[in-house]
Scaffold this motif. Structure first.
Motif, PDB file in Angstrom:
ATOM      1  N   ALA A  90      -7.319   3.298  -5.342  1.00  0.00           N
ATOM      2  CA  ALA A  90      -7.471   4.053  -6.590  1.00  0.00           C
ATOM      3  C   ALA A  90      -7.285   5.552  -6.350  1.00  0.00           C
ATOM      4  O   ALA A  90      -6.640   6.244  -7.144  1.00  0.00           O
ATOM      5  N   ARG A  91      -7.843   6.056  -5.257  1.00  0.00           N
ATOM      6  CA  ARG A  91      -7.679   7.481  -4.948  1.00  0.00           C
ATOM      7  C   ARG A  91      -6.218   7.800  -4.651  1.00  0.00           C
ATOM      8  O   ARG A  91      -5.694   8.823  -5.076  1.00  0.00           O
ATOM      9  N   PHE A  92      -5.555   6.912  -3.918  1.00  0.00           N
ATOM     10  CA  PHE A  92      -4.126   7.090  -3.648  1.00  0.00           C
ATOM     11  C   PHE A  92      -3.338   7.175  -4.949  1.00  0.00           C
ATOM     12  O   PHE A  92      -2.507   8.067  -5.133  1.00  0.00           O
ATOM     13  N   LEU A  93      -3.606   6.240  -5.854  1.00  0.00           N
ATOM     14  CA  LEU A  93      -2.914   6.246  -7.150  1.00  0.00           C
ATOM     15  C   LEU A  93      -3.178   7.544  -7.904  1.00  0.00           C
ATOM     16  O   LEU A  93      -2.257   8.140  -8.484  1.00  0.00           O
ATOM     17  N   GLY A  94      -4.421   7.979  -7.908  1.00  0.00           N
ATOM     18  CA  GLY A  94      -4.772   9.203  -8.622  1.00  0.00           C
ATOM     19  C   GLY A  94      -4.058  10.426  -8.075  1.00  0.00           C
ATOM     20  O   GLY A  94      -3.486  11.218  -8.830  1.00  0.00           O
ATOM     21  N   LEU A  95      -4.069  10.569  -6.758  1.00  0.00           N
ATOM     22  CA  LEU A  95      -3.477  11.765  -6.142  1.00  0.00           C
ATOM     23  C   LEU A  95      -1.959  11.776  -6.151  1.00  0.00           C
ATOM     24  O   LEU A  95      -1.336  12.797  -6.438  1.00  0.00           O
ATOM     25  N   PHE A  96      -1.373  10.639  -5.797  1.00  0.00           N
ATOM     26  CA  PHE A  96       0.060  10.626  -5.546  1.00  0.00           C
ATOM     27  C   PHE A  96       0.913  10.033  -6.655  1.00  0.00           C
ATOM     28  O   PHE A  96       2.136  10.100  -6.592  1.00  0.00           O
ATOM     29  N   VAL A  97       0.281   9.458  -7.657  1.00  0.00           N
ATOM     30  CA  VAL A  97       1.052   8.891  -8.757  1.00  0.00           C
ATOM     31  C   VAL A  97       0.598   9.463 -10.100  1.00  0.00           C
ATOM     32  O   VAL A  97       1.409   9.979 -10.866  1.00  0.00           O
ATOM     33  N   VAL A  98      -0.709   9.414 -10.388  1.00  0.00           N
ATOM     34  CA  VAL A  98      -1.196   9.874 -11.693  1.00  0.00           C
ATOM     35  C   VAL A  98      -1.034  11.398 -11.841  1.00  0.00           C
ATOM     36  O   VAL A  98      -0.565  11.864 -12.886  1.00  0.00           O
TER      37      VAL A  98
END
Length: 128
Positions: free
Chosen positions: A4-12
């Motif tokens: 979830a953190r990866f998605l937030g930082l690098f995608v969202v």
């Protein structure tokens, strides 16, 4: 780092940046093709990704995901499919619009090439 953190930082975050940056050009009609693209992405990616996890080709550490699974995949993986498609689609759309809206570059003749001389207008062209 959790999924979830990866998605937030690098995608969202990059998606939010693009939405703010290109907010004047985003319209429902302009974004409609991305909806169709997402349907294709989910239909094509979900089956083989589920099989890959089932067969043990890769997996997800339980402590790094939310724990909600659809089939063999965590919900974060499904979010990744859609969000990554949206990220790349917004970027490609912005680049395409830039190319389509830019004036055609003027071409210079190659080094040493003969430059055509403008022909004088004849009387018929001037009269019309």
């Amino acid at each position: 780092m959790t999924y979830a953190r990866f998605l937030g930082l690098f995608v969202v975050l990059p998606i939010l940046f693009q939405l703010v940056r290109y907010r004047r050009t985003l319209t429902p009609r302009g974004l409609a093709p991305m909806g169709l693209l997402m349907v294709v992405v989910y239909a094509a990616t979900s089956p083989w990704d589920n099989l890959a996890v089932k067969w043990g080709l890769w997996g997800f550490k339980p402590e790094l995901i939310w724990g909600i699974k659809l089939g063999y995949l965590p919900v974060e993986e499904y979010l990744f499919f859609g969000l990554q498609t949206l990220l790349v689609g917004l970027w490609a759309r912005a680049r395409l619009l830039r190319v389509l809206e830019s004036p055609e570059p003027q071409r210079r003749p190659a080094e040493g090439a003969a430059v055509p001389k403008p022909r004088p207008a004849d009387a018929k062209e001037v009269a019309s």
